[in-house]
Scaffold this motif. Sequence first.
Motif, PDB file in Angstrom:
ATOM      1  N   ALA A 167      57.632  21.323 -50.400  1.00  0.00           N
ATOM      2  CA  ALA A 167      57.141  20.549 -49.258  1.00  0.00           C
ATOM      3  C   ALA A 167      55.669  20.218 -49.478  1.00  0.00           C
ATOM      4  O   ALA A 167      54.955  20.922 -50.194  1.00  0.00           O
ATOM      5  CB  ALA A 167      57.311  21.342 -47.968  1.00  0.00           C
ATOM      6  N   GLN A 168      55.209  19.157 -48.877  1.00  0.00           N
ATOM      7  CA  GLN A 168      53.784  18.831 -48.935  1.00  0.00           C
ATOM      8  C   GLN A 168      53.023  19.811 -48.043  1.00  0.00           C
ATOM      9  O   GLN A 168      53.454  20.114 -46.920  1.00  0.00           O
ATOM     10  CB  GLN A 168      53.543  17.406 -48.440  1.00  0.00           C
ATOM     11  N   LEU A 169      51.897  20.305 -48.539  1.00  0.00           N
ATOM     12  CA  LEU A 169      51.081  21.246 -47.774  1.00  0.00           C
ATOM     13  C   LEU A 169      49.710  20.615 -47.534  1.00  0.00           C
ATOM     14  O   LEU A 169      49.056  20.156 -48.466  1.00  0.00           O
ATOM     15  CB  LEU A 169      50.925  22.569 -48.532  1.00  0.00           C
ATOM     16  N   PHE A 170      49.304  20.585 -46.274  1.00  0.00           N
ATOM     17  CA  PHE A 170      48.032  19.978 -45.901  1.00  0.00           C
ATOM     18  C   PHE A 170      47.182  21.003 -45.153  1.00  0.00           C
ATOM     19  O   PHE A 170      47.689  21.738 -44.296  1.00  0.00           O
ATOM     20  CB  PHE A 170      48.242  18.766 -44.993  1.00  0.00           C
ATOM     21  N   THR A 171      45.892  21.036 -45.482  1.00  0.00           N
ATOM     22  CA  THR A 171      44.934  21.829 -44.723  1.00  0.00           C
ATOM     23  C   THR A 171      44.144  20.859 -43.848  1.00  0.00           C
ATOM     24  O   THR A 171      43.464  19.958 -44.355  1.00  0.00           O
ATOM     25  CB  THR A 171      43.981  22.596 -45.658  1.00  0.00           C
ATOM     26  N   LEU A 172      44.285  21.010 -42.537  1.00  0.00           N
ATOM     27  CA  LEU A 172      43.683  20.081 -41.581  1.00  0.00           C
ATOM     28  C   LEU A 172      42.493  20.754 -40.913  1.00  0.00           C
ATOM     29  O   LEU A 172      42.611  21.877 -40.410  1.00  0.00           O
ATOM     30  CB  LEU A 172      44.709  19.672 -40.523  1.00  0.00           C
ATOM     31  N   THR A 173      41.359  20.075 -40.877  1.00  0.00           N
ATOM     32  CA  THR A 173      40.164  20.652 -40.260  1.00  0.00           C
ATOM     33  C   THR A 173      39.579  19.702 -39.235  1.00  0.00           C
ATOM     34  O   THR A 173      39.645  18.472 -39.379  1.00  0.00           O
ATOM     35  CB  THR A 173      39.086  20.957 -41.327  1.00  0.00           C
ATOM     36  N   ASP A 174      39.029  20.294 -38.182  1.00  0.00           N
ATOM     37  CA  ASP A 174      38.327  19.543 -37.129  1.00  0.00           C
ATOM     38  C   ASP A 174      39.184  18.405 -36.567  1.00  0.00           C
ATOM     39  O   ASP A 174      38.726  17.269 -36.413  1.00  0.00           O
ATOM     40  CB  ASP A 174      37.003  18.980 -37.657  1.00  0.00           C
ATOM     41  N   ILE A 175      40.425  18.718 -36.268  1.00  0.00           N
ATOM     42  CA  ILE A 175      41.347  17.725 -35.714  1.00  0.00           C
ATOM     43  C   ILE A 175      41.116  17.598 -34.211  1.00  0.00           C
ATOM     44  O   ILE A 175      41.156  18.589 -33.481  1.00  0.00           O
ATOM     45  CB  ILE A 175      42.807  18.134 -35.979  1.00  0.00           C
ATOM     46  N   LYS A 176      40.886  16.362 -33.756  1.00  0.00           N
ATOM     47  CA  LYS A 176      40.724  16.101 -32.326  1.00  0.00           C
ATOM     48  C   LYS A 176      42.069  15.691 -31.734  1.00  0.00           C
ATOM     49  O   LYS A 176      42.914  15.132 -32.416  1.00  0.00           O
ATOM     50  CB  LYS A 176      39.691  14.998 -32.085  1.00  0.00           C
ATOM     51  N   LYS A 177      42.235  15.939 -30.470  1.00  0.00           N
ATOM     52  CA  LYS A 177      43.501  15.621 -29.802  1.00  0.00           C
ATOM     53  C   LYS A 177      43.750  14.110 -29.833  1.00  0.00           C
ATOM     54  O   LYS A 177      42.887  13.316 -29.496  1.00  0.00           O
ATOM     55  CB  LYS A 177      43.470  16.117 -28.353  1.00  0.00           C
ATOM     56  N   GLY A 178      44.940  13.749 -30.252  1.00  0.00           N
ATOM     57  CA  GLY A 178      45.351  12.348 -30.235  1.00  0.00           C
ATOM     58  C   GLY A 178      44.938  11.535 -31.440  1.00  0.00           C
ATOM     59  O   GLY A 178      45.391  10.403 -31.590  1.00  0.00           O
ATOM     60  N   GLN A 179      44.093  12.086 -32.326  1.00  0.00           N
ATOM     61  CA  GLN A 179      43.633  11.291 -33.459  1.00  0.00           C
ATOM     62  C   GLN A 179      44.637  11.318 -34.605  1.00  0.00           C
ATOM     63  O   GLN A 179      45.478  12.209 -34.701  1.00  0.00           O
ATOM     64  CB  GLN A 179      42.273  11.798 -33.963  1.00  0.00           C
TER      65      GLN A 179
END
Length: 631
Positions: free
Chosen positions: A412-424
């Motif tokens: 599976a693709q693995l992503f590290t997400l940082t500083d995610i704002k709601k709805g963006q």
Amino acid sequence: MLSGIRTFSKSIFAKILFGIIAISFVAWGLKASMLSLGNSREVAEVGSQSISPAELDRAFKRNIDKMRRVFGPSFDQQQAIQMGLLNNTVQGLISQKLLEENASDMGIGISDEKVRDNIFNNKSFKDETTGQFDRQKFLQILYQNGYSEPEFIEGMRSDLMSQQVVGSLGAASTPPSPLVKAIAAYRNEDRSGRFITLGDDDIAPIETPSDDVLKKFHDDHGAQFTAPETRNATLALLTVDHLAQTMDVTDDEVLDAYNQRIGEFQTPEKRAVEQILFAPNAKESAAEAYKALQGGEDFMKVATEQANMKESVVKLGEFTKDTMLPDLRDTVFNLPEGGYSEPVETALGWHIMRVTAVTPAHEQSLDEVREQVENGVKRQKAEDQIFDVAAQLDDELGAGTSLKDAAAKVNAQLFTLTDIKKGQDLEQGIADSKEINSKIYELNEGDESFLEETQSGNRYVVSVTKVTPSAVQPFEDVRDAVETAWKADEKQRLLGEKADALATRINDQGAKIDAIAAELDNSIDDTGMTKRDGRGLSADANPAIAGALFDLAKGKAKSVIGENGVSVVVLDDIKAASDTTGKDDPIVSELQDSLDQDIVSQYLDYLRDDISISLNNDVVNGLYAQNAPAN
């Protein structure tokens, strides 16, 4: 009702389900006629009819789907419940049953043939080329909108029954003429004026204030300088597109797929066609034209002079054998390039056909389309295997494997997400990122979601690793932004004061806007002849000027703060509306619709008192645990 069925959405059934009834039932609550269902597992009973949990759930999900088209894919069930959509769905179904029960009591029945004819005649279900009912298109539209075929058919039957009851209620209602004229006079009055727009040159320069002033502004306008909540997360994503890249295919599989799709790679013969057309009773004229062609006359000259045809009409364009008129098909496709036919009779008249160019049929070889076919085979394999891969991912996580390791095991693709704002948007090319963002904001720090599926069929698991709450940013970090905001606020205040003072000079001291404009070295602009809703207002005018014109007496002025700055407007002219209103005027239609809705609402009030209604809130609450009682 259905997004793909525009005509059907105008029906009584659709209006009742999603308009009149949803509104009229919001506040009626439990009445004496609404009894508890005790141990029943039905949602409600209306007379001899009932609403099952499955029926409610399907209707509620369809309504959520409709709301997602307005608010986006992140609109979820809990938001729908909080907005009252569940309650409105319950009440809408009850209202539908009331009308069905009433129609049944009155002996109104709708035959299968009547239902079939209405479905077959619906333009949305017809093939655009043939104009005939297309069953595949019918089923596709139903599937896209969450309807089974039996459910839709019964809904159509209910619609037709209700239409006979409700349609007769408003037949005798007509909007009162004095009311129509009063509304028309108010709505259609036109006004015009002139305005000047103030700018930086009309006020003193704004100096940078002390930090004490800026700090107070920062404290008083904290919301402007608040950093939104952000979240970090780890995402394991399974998509068909990514999985397809890992699929191996054999030459035999590619060849088999090519043979199955051979029709896609075949281009039929095309012929550029011209015709000379004579009327059905002009056989002799057609014969004379044909004789002229045999004598060497130019085809276009014969068409324009003997058949009085325009050159553009003579040239019909390119045709394949399937798209050619059947009566002319064999004639045209048996002609050599440059050849013309003898006169041929059809229902349209007498035709002389000429083929000006022939594009031979072509079949792309496997080598030409190998990559396209191979990708198709890979995608088909991925679609078949994504269920098993998703199940494997779920099993790994259930066995205690970390999300990172489980994703690696199933590719599976693995992503590290940082500083995610709601709805963006999550960016990084992540499919369905808005849906996934919504799930991230449903979880708490340290939570991991279940295996989820997006509307487009992708699977994912997301883990929230950090939550940074929203907070007012320290003054020192945003000082420049505070200064910019303070100066913009101060500029608006000074311009507003200046505009108020200028309007006062016009209103109280008799000053003229022309003299004020000259004094300020500003230009004067016309508003245009404008209605209350802004129609007719000049493009460079603040939209708020339209409202100001209708607040003023003739010759008076008002300051206006709007999108395009600060203005001073003077009312110059008032043009009264015509007092004649035709039956097709939108005002008449709107009032008629409003009257019809009021009549239907009153009739339903009568039915609620006449027909027993039992609502089981325990069943509703059991279906949707986070729901407040639907009453």
